[in-house]
Design an enzyme around this catalytic site. Structure first.
Site, PDB file in Angstrom:
ATOM      1  CE  LYS A  35      -7.306  -3.877 116.554  1.00 57.41           C
ATOM      2  NZ  LYS A  35      -6.792  -2.619 117.072  1.00 57.41           N
ATOM      3  NE  ARG A 128      -3.580   4.860 115.343  1.00 64.98           N
ATOM      4  CZ  ARG A 128      -3.864   3.655 115.797  1.00 64.98           C
ATOM      5  NH1 ARG A 128      -3.151   2.615 115.414  1.00 64.98           N
ATOM      6  NH2 ARG A 128      -4.846   3.471 116.660  1.00 64.98           N
ATOM      7  CE1 TYR A 267       8.072 -24.174  93.179  1.00 65.11           C
ATOM      8  CE2 TYR A 267       7.191 -24.028  95.405  1.00 65.11           C
ATOM      9  CZ  TYR A 267       7.001 -24.142  94.043  1.00 65.11           C
ATOM     10  OH  TYR A 267       5.728 -24.227  93.542  1.00 65.11           O
ATOM     11  CG  MET A 313       0.036 -20.069  97.426  1.00 67.02           C
ATOM     12  SD  MET A 313      -0.662 -19.666  95.820  1.00 67.02           S
ATOM     13  CE  MET A 313       0.722 -18.964  94.962  1.00 67.02           C
TER      14      MET A 313
HETATM   15  C1  LIG Z   1      -6.508  -2.682 118.499  1.00 60.24           C
HETATM   16  C2  LIG Z   1      -6.947  -1.661 119.442  1.00 60.24           C
HETATM   17  C3  LIG Z   1      -6.972  -1.928 120.826  1.00 60.24           C
HETATM   18  C4  LIG Z   1      -6.481  -3.214 121.429  1.00 60.24           C
HETATM   19  O1  LIG Z   1      -5.084  -3.233 121.543  1.00 60.24           O
HETATM   20  P1  LIG Z   1      -4.348  -4.479 122.225  1.00 60.24           P
HETATM   21  O2  LIG Z   1      -2.938  -4.060 122.292  1.00 60.24           O
HETATM   22  O3  LIG Z   1      -4.564  -5.633 121.306  1.00 60.24           O
HETATM   23  O4  LIG Z   1      -4.991  -4.680 123.554  1.00 60.24           O
HETATM   24  C5  LIG Z   1      -7.486  -0.939 121.650  1.00 60.24           C
HETATM   25  N1  LIG Z   1      -7.925   0.234 121.152  1.00 60.24           N
HETATM   26  C6  LIG Z   1      -7.911   0.517 119.837  1.00 60.24           C
HETATM   27  C7  LIG Z   1      -8.409   1.832 119.366  1.00 60.24           C
HETATM   28  C8  LIG Z   1      -7.407  -0.409 118.938  1.00 60.24           C
HETATM   29  O5  LIG Z   1      -7.374  -0.109 117.625  1.00 60.24           O
END
Ligand SMILES: *Cc1c(COP(=O)(O)O)cnc(C)c1O
Length: 358
Positions: A35, A128, A267, A313
């Site tokens: 992701k 969550r 800056y 930046m």
């Molecule tokens: C991001 C995520 C993971 C991975 O977590 P890590 O700590 O990076 O291994 C696993 N399951 C879900 C649902 C996630 O959102």
């Protein structure tokens, strides 16, 4: 232009290390979490390396990410799909038999057309996302009524990094969920879905209890940060595991100048030189997603050159005259300086920064 080197051998080494600890007999149980542009490492680049290792399952953030890597894996799960947005892209996902939709609530389940392949997320105590444990029956009724294909049932154990009993409590709750799911599958004549619940730190603590029958064990582990070379557990839990950071960030020189002791840079003249030296600017700044170094922060490049706050930046000033510098090859120091975790520093790096796989 700055760029990110992807150290493929480090990734392969992490894969072998994690296989040995988490699932030595069946490496295919390790799924990779890709992701957010593979935690800033480049989605396609990391997908191709993962495929080379023989990884068959992955998790991505959204519909767009899934379609970019659709040809890489036999199992691609979208953690945060939205079937009501981007309908042409959603259609494309529906037509790809290797793409699955993770469902986080009973209401969302109603949005999916017949034959959608889904993975049901259950809340087991992180509070969550996920369907409440006592709504499983209703969820199965929707699945049957709407002819959905149940590929997986999963939860997210949010206590992998923390010492204490919650980690075990969540595992115990998920075990009850699995039992209930098997009963419901039998009742509705559905095939057994796959089960998963653990991320990097939690997977490393998984203690495959031989008293639990195979059908109630997890079928895969969702490993993210550890594949990229980091762990963020509480000290007491840390196990001696040599994971290697996969990404290093490089920047190129824009210009140099000779400055005298006492002269000020940037800056507000925030940095005052403690000696005569050459100061150069390099082409990465907070506009590229690198956290903004501020007055009072002390960070050095990999070569040991001092980075002079404040960052701009589009550039940073460094006590160096090299043509190219390595801003970091391990983000732990940056994470400490900003009181955050490696995840945040890495995922902020802008996707347009080119990746070079070496
Ligand atoms: C991001 C995520 C993971 C991975 O977590 P890590 O700590 O990076 O291994 C696993 N399951 C879900 C649902 C996630 O959102």
């Amino acid at each position: 232009m700055p760029y990110i080197k992807i150290h493929s051998q480090n990734f392969f080494d992490n894969f072998h290390t994690l296989c040995q600890v988490i699932s030595p007999n069946n490496p295919q149980r390790l799924a990779i979490v890709l992701k957010d542009n593979a935690y800033g490492h480049g989605l396609k680049e990391m997908a191709s390396l993962a495929k080379e290792c023989g990884i068959i399952s992955c998790f991505v953030k959204n519909i767009q990410e899934s379609l970019q890597i659709v040809e890489f894996f036999p199992h691609i799960s979208i953690l945060y799909p939205n079937p009501l947005e981007h309908s042409p892209l959603f259609r494309q996902c529906l037509e790809s038999p290797n793409i699955y939709f993770c469902i986080s609530s009973l209401e969302k389940l109603q949005d999916y057309p017949p034959f959608s392949r889904i993975e049901l997320k259950i809340n087991t105590g992180m509070n969550r996302n996920g369907i409440a444990y006592n709504h499983l029956k209703e969820a199965f009724e929707v699945i049957i009524k709407n002819k959905l294909q149940l590929i997986g049932v999963f939860t997210h154990n949010g206590f992998g990094d923390n010492f204490g009993c919650e980690f075990y409590a969540q595992n115990a709750t998920f075990l009850e969920v699995k039992k209930e799911v098997l009963k419901l599958c039998e009742k509705h004549s559905l095939p057994k879905p796959r089960f998963h619940s653990l991320c990097s730190s939690a997977g490393l603590r998984a203690n495959t209890d031989c008293n639990i029958p195979q059908s109630l064990q997890d079928d895969c582990y969702r490993i993210g940060i550890a594949f990229y070379g980091y762990l963020c557990q509480e000290e007491i839990l840390s196990i001696p595991l040599s994971l290697k950071p996969v990404a290093s960030l490089w920047a190129k020189k824009i210009s140099s100048r000779n400055l005298k002791k006492g002269e000020r840079v940037g800056y507000g003249g925030a940095s005052t030189l403690s000696r005569d030296c050459v100061v150069s600017t390099y082409d990465i700044g907070y506009g590229d997603g690198l956290f903004r170094l501020r007055e009072g922060m002390e960070l050095y490049t990999k070569e040991g050159f001092k980075i002079l706050p404040p960052a701009s930046m589009d550039c940073i000033s460094v006590e160096s005259e090299e043509e190219e510098i390595c801003v970091f090859d391990d983000v732990k120091k940056w994470a400490e300086a900003f009181h955050t975790i490696p995840y945040e520093i890495l995922t902020h790096l802008h996707p347009y920064i080119p990746k070079k796989i070496i």
